[in-house]
Scaffold this active site. Structure first.
Site, PDB file in Angstrom:
ATOM      1  N   TYR A 155      26.434  22.609 -22.214  1.00  0.00           N
ATOM      2  CA  TYR A 155      27.510  21.646 -21.942  1.00  0.00           C
ATOM      3  C   TYR A 155      28.603  21.794 -23.010  1.00  0.00           C
ATOM      4  O   TYR A 155      29.800  21.837 -22.693  1.00  0.00           O
ATOM      5  CB  TYR A 155      26.919  20.235 -21.969  1.00  0.00           C
ATOM      6  CG  TYR A 155      27.897  19.111 -21.780  1.00  0.00           C
ATOM      7  CD1 TYR A 155      28.461  18.836 -20.535  1.00  0.00           C
ATOM      8  CD2 TYR A 155      28.250  18.283 -22.855  1.00  0.00           C
ATOM      9  CE1 TYR A 155      29.346  17.772 -20.372  1.00  0.00           C
ATOM     10  CE2 TYR A 155      29.129  17.223 -22.694  1.00  0.00           C
ATOM     11  CZ  TYR A 155      29.676  16.972 -21.452  1.00  0.00           C
ATOM     12  OH  TYR A 155      30.553  15.918 -21.283  1.00  0.00           O
ATOM     13  N   LYS A 159      32.623  22.628 -22.632  1.00  0.00           N
ATOM     14  CA  LYS A 159      33.684  21.731 -23.100  1.00  0.00           C
ATOM     15  C   LYS A 159      34.539  22.411 -24.176  1.00  0.00           C
ATOM     16  O   LYS A 159      35.735  22.113 -24.283  1.00  0.00           O
ATOM     17  CB  LYS A 159      33.087  20.423 -23.617  1.00  0.00           C
ATOM     18  CG  LYS A 159      32.477  19.557 -22.503  1.00  0.00           C
ATOM     19  CD  LYS A 159      33.493  19.186 -21.436  1.00  0.00           C
ATOM     20  CE  LYS A 159      33.002  18.097 -20.496  1.00  0.00           C
ATOM     21  NZ  LYS A 159      33.955  17.805 -19.416  1.00  0.00           N
TER      22      LYS A 159
HETATM   23  N1  NAP Z   1      29.827   9.762 -20.303  1.00  0.00           N
HETATM   24  C1  NAP Z   1      30.001  10.361 -21.478  1.00  0.00           C
HETATM   25  O1  NAP Z   1      29.323  10.035 -22.473  1.00  0.00           O
HETATM   26  C2  NAP Z   1      31.046  11.431 -21.627  1.00  0.00           C
HETATM   27  C3  NAP Z   1      31.417  11.832 -22.913  1.00  0.00           C
HETATM   28  C4  NAP Z   1      32.381  12.812 -23.074  1.00  0.00           C
HETATM   29  C5  NAP Z   1      32.962  13.383 -21.970  1.00  0.00           C
HETATM   30  N2  NAP Z   1      32.568  12.988 -20.704  1.00  0.00           N
HETATM   31  C6  NAP Z   1      33.220  13.629 -19.574  1.00  0.00           C
HETATM   32  O2  NAP Z   1      33.871  12.649 -18.805  1.00  0.00           O
HETATM   33  C7  NAP Z   1      34.038  13.123 -17.471  1.00  0.00           C
HETATM   34  C8  NAP Z   1      33.662  12.024 -16.509  1.00  0.00           C
HETATM   35  O3  NAP Z   1      32.290  11.724 -16.624  1.00  0.00           O
HETATM   36  P1  NAP Z   1      31.691  10.241 -16.532  1.00  0.00           P
HETATM   37  O4  NAP Z   1      31.095   9.939 -17.850  1.00  0.00           O
HETATM   38  O5  NAP Z   1      32.715   9.338 -15.961  1.00  0.00           O
HETATM   39  O6  NAP Z   1      30.457  10.442 -15.556  1.00  0.00           O
HETATM   40  P2  NAP Z   1      30.260  10.171 -13.982  1.00  0.00           P
HETATM   41  O7  NAP Z   1      30.649   8.784 -13.644  1.00  0.00           O
HETATM   42  O8  NAP Z   1      28.878  10.629 -13.694  1.00  0.00           O
HETATM   43  O9  NAP Z   1      31.338  11.145 -13.328  1.00  0.00           O
HETATM   44  C9  NAP Z   1      31.137  12.517 -13.105  1.00  0.00           C
HETATM   45  C10 NAP Z   1      31.994  12.878 -11.921  1.00  0.00           C
HETATM   46  O10 NAP Z   1      31.988  14.293 -11.703  1.00  0.00           O
HETATM   47  C11 NAP Z   1      31.944  14.479 -10.299  1.00  0.00           C
HETATM   48  N3  NAP Z   1      31.491  15.783  -9.878  1.00  0.00           N
HETATM   49  C12 NAP Z   1      30.327  16.399 -10.194  1.00  0.00           C
HETATM   50  N4  NAP Z   1      30.256  17.573  -9.555  1.00  0.00           N
HETATM   51  C13 NAP Z   1      31.406  17.698  -8.823  1.00  0.00           C
HETATM   52  C14 NAP Z   1      31.915  18.683  -7.940  1.00  0.00           C
HETATM   53  N5  NAP Z   1      31.250  19.815  -7.663  1.00  0.00           N
HETATM   54  N6  NAP Z   1      33.130  18.471  -7.373  1.00  0.00           N
HETATM   55  C15 NAP Z   1      33.821  17.338  -7.615  1.00  0.00           C
HETATM   56  N7  NAP Z   1      33.381  16.369  -8.422  1.00  0.00           N
HETATM   57  C16 NAP Z   1      32.186  16.556  -9.021  1.00  0.00           C
HETATM   58  C17 NAP Z   1      31.000  13.389  -9.818  1.00  0.00           C
HETATM   59  O11 NAP Z   1      31.149  13.235  -8.430  1.00  0.00           O
HETATM   60  P3  NAP Z   1      29.889  12.780  -7.514  1.00  0.00           P
HETATM   61  O12 NAP Z   1      29.859  11.295  -7.659  1.00  0.00           O
HETATM   62  O13 NAP Z   1      30.275  13.280  -6.178  1.00  0.00           O
HETATM   63  O14 NAP Z   1      28.689  13.448  -8.089  1.00  0.00           O
HETATM   64  C18 NAP Z   1      31.513  12.207 -10.627  1.00  0.00           C
HETATM   65  O15 NAP Z   1      32.626  11.624 -10.013  1.00  0.00           O
HETATM   66  C19 NAP Z   1      33.180  14.395 -17.377  1.00  0.00           C
HETATM   67  O16 NAP Z   1      34.026  15.531 -17.502  1.00  0.00           O
HETATM   68  C20 NAP Z   1      32.286  14.296 -18.593  1.00  0.00           C
HETATM   69  O17 NAP Z   1      31.858  15.562 -19.019  1.00  0.00           O
HETATM   70  C21 NAP Z   1      31.643  12.005 -20.510  1.00  0.00           C
END
Ligand code: NAP
Length: 249
Positions: A155, A159
């Protein structure tokens, strides 16, 4: 004036929290995501909260050949407004590190979603914003990309690629009237991190959305959210390798 926001990966908890803030200010929103049912539910929520318009477009990040059509539909939806004031990229997944260590296929799958598809989409999005000659692109990356760690380096490597891409795009588009911000949330309580025990360093999607909102409005460079992650990562990056390899991070 009504502003236009393009949200790619709009069903993400972080992206939806940002969308809600824009809806409350009467924005025109175009949402791209792959789960049509959840996308429609999100759109209904944003309309109730005050969005001037909400358009939903199907988008699977792994369907690289479908990216251009999805973006064409997005621009067509706001044609009379002359494109977008802002775009937010927020899809991704947190792969199982042990599974990635055991399987080349799993490692590549994780990299495809978290890095390769971002490169593909950003290539097309940058062309469109360059033609517009205005606007801001916010790219959600992660502090995990600042230094590879044993617990999640697949991951983290994805990133790191996204952070470098965002940095290069910022450099390229700065002279074209387009701002690019790299968004670096720390631990956020979302479906992606549902399996983790939460502690004092954890933030809500609403908390990081506040910073992302501000970053889209006028931020520059790397925006850590909450702010203390900038200092945590400064320490993590500064640790000499010989000490770093003895830590359990
Ligand atoms: N949560 C954390 O601690 C954290 C920290 C740093 C960065 N981030 C980053 O923040 C971003 C958002 O994550 P989140 O924390 O909000 O988690 P989340 O609510 O689980 O969101 C992840 C999203 O990615 C989508 N996704 C996955 N595979 C996909 C595909 N093939 N095509 C289109 N969409 C797809 C999911 O859609 P589905 O619902 O259809 O699966 C979901 O909407 C990500 O880039 C993550 O790496 C998160």
């Amino acid at each position: 004036m009504t502003h236009t926001l393009l949200v790619i990966g709009a069903t993400s908890a972080i992206a939806h929290a940002v969308s809600r803030r824009h809806a409350a200010r009467g924005a025109r929103l175009v949402l791209l995501a792959r789960d049509a049912t959840r996308l429609e539910a999100n759109a209904a929520d944003l309309r109730v909260r005050g969005a001037a318009e909400v358009h939903c477009i199907a988008f699977d990040a792994l369907d690289i050949d479908g990216h251009e059509a999805a973006l064409s539909m997005a621009w067509a939806a706001v044609d009379d407004a002359g494109g977008f004031d802002a775009a937010l990229l927020a899809w991704g997944s947190l792969p199982d590190q042990a599974a990635c260590e055991a399987s080349v296929a799993q490692a590549l799958q994780a990299f495809d979603l978290n890095a390769r598809s971002v490169l593909a989409l950003l290539t097309l999005l940058a062309q469109r914003f360059e033609r517009q000659g205005r606007g801001v692109i916010g790219i959600v990356s992660s502090p995990a990309g600042d230094r590879g760690r044993a617990s999640n380096y697949v991951y983290g490597a994805s990133k790191a690629a996204v952070t470098a891409l965002a940095s290069g795009l910022r450099h390229r588009l700065a002279r074209k009237g387009v701002r690019v911000v790299t968004l670096l949330p720390g631990f956020v309580d979302t479906p992606m991190t549902a399996g983790f025990a939460k502690g004092p360093l954890w933030a809500t999607p609403e908390r990081v959305a506040q910073d992302i909102d501000r970053a889209l409005a006028g931020g520059f460079g790397h925006v850590y959210t909450p702010w203390f992650w900038r200092w945590i990562m400064r320490v993590v990056r500064a640790l000499p390798e010989r000490i770093f390899v003895r830590t359990k991070l």
